[in-house]
Motif scaffolding. Structure first.
Motif, short mmCIF file in Angstrom:
data_model
loop_
_atom_site.label_atom_id
_atom_site.label_comp_id
_atom_site.label_asym_id
_atom_site.label_seq_id
_atom_site.Cartn_x
_atom_site.Cartn_y
_atom_site.Cartn_z
N PRO A 21 0.82 -1.22 0.00
CA PRO A 21 0.00 0.00 0.00
C PRO A 21 0.85 1.26 0.00
CG PRO A 21 -0.82 -1.58 1.61
CD PRO A 21 0.51 -2.10 1.13
N ASP A 40 1.76 5.04 1.08
CA ASP A 40 1.53 5.89 2.25
C ASP A 40 1.63 7.37 1.90
OD1 ASP A 40 4.23 6.13 1.80
OD2 ASP A 40 4.85 5.25 3.72
N ARG A 89 -8.23 0.97 -2.21
CA ARG A 89 -6.89 0.91 -1.60
C ARG A 89 -5.85 1.52 -2.52
NH1 ARG A 89 -5.15 -4.80 -0.28
NH2 ARG A 89 -3.45 -3.65 0.75
N LEU A 118 -2.54 1.68 -4.22
CA LEU A 118 -1.48 0.75 -4.58
C LEU A 118 -0.67 1.34 -5.73
CD1 LEU A 118 -3.50 -2.60 -4.58
CD2 LEU A 118 -1.92 -1.82 -2.81
N VAL A 145 -10.83 -2.69 -2.05
CA VAL A 145 -11.31 -1.54 -1.29
C VAL A 145 -10.98 -1.73 0.19
CG1 VAL A 145 -13.15 -1.09 -2.94
CG2 VAL A 145 -13.62 -2.50 -0.93
N HIS A 146 -11.01 -0.62 0.92
CA HIS A 146 -10.76 -0.67 2.35
C HIS A 146 -11.92 -1.37 3.06
CE1 HIS A 146 -7.24 1.90 2.21
NE2 HIS A 146 -7.89 2.79 1.50
N GLN A 150 -16.25 -0.50 3.53
CA GLN A 150 -16.81 0.35 2.49
C GLN A 150 -18.14 -0.22 1.99
OE1 GLN A 150 -15.59 3.37 1.48
NE2 GLN A 150 -14.23 3.03 3.22
N ASP A 171 -15.48 -6.97 -1.13
CA ASP A 171 -14.25 -6.26 -0.82
C ASP A 171 -13.54 -5.72 -2.06
OD1 ASP A 171 -13.60 -8.73 -1.81
OD2 ASP A 171 -12.06 -9.17 -0.31
N THR A 172 -14.24 -5.70 -3.20
CA THR A 172 -13.65 -5.16 -4.43
C THR A 172 -14.70 -4.36 -5.19
OG1 THR A 172 -14.20 -7.12 -5.75
CG2 THR A 172 -12.03 -7.09 -4.68
#
Length: 237
Positions: free
Chosen positions: A25, A27, A133, A135, A193-194, A197, A207-208
């Motif tokens: 990930p 930052d 997320r 990336l 995704v986080h 969500q 989760d996507t």
């Protein structure tokens, strides 16, 4: 070279860059990223959907200099989480309708996506994309040599030749320029995704998120740069 020219020169090998998604990930801001901090021109606001929800930044990248009229541009692909559908072109005579990036997208009053080619995108937004997320993306140059059917590599890439899943599609911008192929997103590509969500309708998993119902997406852009949003997303499967 227009999309029609490329279609006629089926044996031509063209420069391209494979887009690889990293696993660590981010930052902080990166110009080549899934999610992350959008780099926008000073006059460009973060796009919002007609439903009032701010669109999610799916990915952004600096178009390599060797890719024709779009070299040096910054490409950003936004899509509404709540509206996951396929695009449908509308025409005025033999061209896309004026301001097709804002025109009704039946049954919706406006498109649920925004694709931008920014030429002065120098600084990132203060806040990152909250859903997808962040990336890193890495661009790897290669020569995209079409197969016997005139189709390029079926992968996540910028430049080269599209790997049309169906018949090739060619469009004329409202300004009169023939749109040219720029980028391809493979069918079924999912963006992580986080946690926590909202789930995207018709997505493969909770989760996507996906683009345009998970269709293969071919981005065709105006080589005249008549507007930063003059990009049409062709969907095929």
């Amino acid at each position: 070279m227009t999309g029609r020219d490329v279609g006629e020169m089926r044996a031509a090998a063209l420069p391209a860059h494979a887009i690889e998604v990293g696993s660590d990930p981010l930052d902080g801001p990166s110009r080549n990223s899934v999610g992350g901090w959008p780099f926008l021109d000073d006059v460009q606001e973060w796009p919002s959907c007609f439903c009032g929800e701010r669109m999610a930044l799916f990915f952004q990248l600096d178009v390599p200099e060797d890719l024709g009229p779009f070299g040096g541009d910054h490409l950003l692909v936004f899509h509404c989480r709540a509206h996951n559908d396929a695009s449908e072109a509308e025409f005025a005579d033999d061209r896309l309708v004026p301001e097709y990036w804002n025109a009704p997208q039946l049954p919706y009053p406006r498109p649920f996506w925004r694709v931008l080619l920014q030429r002065q995108a120098m600084l990132p937004t203060v806040e990152p994309e909250p859903s997808i997320r962040a990336l890193p993306l890495t661009l790897q140059p290669f020569v995209d040599t079409p197969n016997k059917r005139g189709l390029g590599a079926q992968t996540f890439k910028v430049g080269g030749t599209p790997s049309w899943a169906q018949d090739p599609e060619y469009y004329t911008c409202a300004c009169g320029a023939d749109l040219e192929y720029l980028c391809q997103v493979p069918e079924g590509m999912e963006f992580a995704v986080h946690p926590g969500q909202p789930e995207q309708p018709y997505s493969v998993g909770a989760d996507t998120y996906g683009l345009f119902l998970g269709n293969e997406v071919y981005l065709l852009a105006c080589p005249s740069h008549c507007d930063p949003a003059a990009v049409w997303p062709v969907n095929q499967n």
